[in-house]
Design an enzyme around this catalytic site. Structure first.
Site, PDB file in Angstrom:
ATOM      1  CG  LEU A 189      24.089  26.736  40.281  1.00  0.00           C
ATOM      2  CD1 LEU A 189      24.619  27.006  41.681  1.00  0.00           C
ATOM      3  CD2 LEU A 189      22.564  26.662  40.303  1.00  0.00           C
ATOM      4  CG  ASP A 190      21.939  31.804  35.444  1.00  0.00           C
ATOM      5  OD1 ASP A 190      22.179  30.989  34.541  1.00  0.00           O
ATOM      6  OD2 ASP A 190      20.820  32.293  35.654  1.00  0.00           O
ATOM      7  NE  ARG A 191      31.295  35.996  35.971  1.00  0.00           N
ATOM      8  CZ  ARG A 191      32.234  36.297  35.081  1.00  0.00           C
ATOM      9  NH1 ARG A 191      31.930  36.344  33.801  1.00  0.00           N
ATOM     10  NH2 ARG A 191      33.465  36.538  35.450  1.00  0.00           N
TER      11      ARG A 191
END
Length: 311
Positions: free
Chosen positions: A151-153
């Protein structure tokens, strides 16, 4: 089967500045932060110090302080470090990382926004991977974990890890057949007219790590995003998003494609950030267990800060 709340992974109680280079000063008398910094850094102008404060690069006893008139007392420690605010936030958020499900082959977690999935050149320790690695090694020093997907940050929500390389490869190679459903909740700018729709394009990542969308089949990898509009209010729309494919930044790029960037997503066209984070949450994850083949379903709550925008 929907199993939740089986445990929590705690981040180490560690000042995030310990692994960062930067100036450090000891307070010896009662004073105010701006006066103290001006005295300790005579080469810095008042405007530059205000910039450091605004970027939360000044820490007092390990906590970022932005108020120039913050009162200091003898014995306190003041630190200045480039990029400190991101690391501090990540360490703080890491303490909230929770395990939703765990068995001999898998771990499913709920990742908070602001925490990296895996390490980068700048940040190795404050990541979901590192925290879970520490957790499984507490049970047995030989234990390992493996990243199945990311998942993106700034995206929160459900994320899965494997406990062996064999299970990792099994899940990744059979991803399309194994994963039954991946549902996200997104808050986007403006009112999406359609009640539901499908976005399809070909995505390719540029040299600056920005993903671009094209209708040319030769321009990249095909990406298909399905969405349903749940609510419209106060200039925002709440969407339920399902992925047919799992490309990097897919939802973020496709929302920009239809003229409704995700709030807080400056990288892909957003102009506002009302909740001070990316408005994207991985809410549901359903897949066939790699050994038993049994369907497993997980669902997390929609973040309260998302819902407040529609009350």
């Amino acid at each position: 089967m929907n199993r939740k709340g089986t445990g929590a992974v705690k981040g180490k109680e560690k000042n995030p500045s310990e692994n960062k280079k930067g100036a450090s000063f000891q307070v010896k008398e009662n004073t105010f932060l701006m006066e103290f910094l001006m005295a300790q850094m005579p080469g810095k102008s008042r405007s530059k110090i205000k910039l450091l404060l605004g970027r939360k690069q000044v820490l007092v006893d390990g906590k970022p302080i932005s108020q120039f008139n913050h009162a200091l007392t003898p014995g306190q420690k003041v630190e200045i470090s480039k990029g400190m605010q991101e690391t501090y936030r990540a360490v703080k958020q890491a303490r909230e990382l929770s395990i939703v499900y765990e068995d001999a082959e898998l771990i499913v977690i709920e990742k908070p926004a602001g925490l990296l999935s895996i390490g980068t050149e700048k940040e190795k320790r404050a990541t979901a991977y590192s925290l879970l690695s520490d957790y499984v090694k507490q049970q047995d020093p030989e234990n390992k974990i493996f990243v199945v997907h990311r998942l993106d940050r700034e995206t929160s929500g459900l994320m899965m890890f494997a406990k062996s390389e064999e299970i990792k490869y099994h899940l990744q190679e059979l991803w399309v057949n194994t994963v039954i459903e991946r549902t996200y909740i997104a808050v986007v700018e403006g009112y999406v007219k359609e009640d539901e729709g499908v976005i399809s394009s070909y995505l390719v990542e540029g040299k600056t790590f920005v993903v671009h969308s094209s209708q040319n089949p030769k321009a990249g990898k095909k990406a298909v995003t399905n969405f349903k509009t749940l609510q419209r209010k106060r200039g925002y729309s709440l969407l339920k998003v399902n992925l047919d494919t799992g490309r990097k930044n897919q939802i973020r790029v496709h929302m920009q494609d239809i003229g409704h960037s995700i709030i807080g997503d400056k990288k892909y066209g957003a102009t506002v950030s009302p909740i001070k984070r990316l408005g994207l949450h991985a809410q549901q994850l359903s897949f066939a267990h790699p050994l038993s083949g049994k369907k497993i379903f997980f669902e997390s709550k929609i973040p309260e800060e998302f819902l407040r925008l529609f009350k």
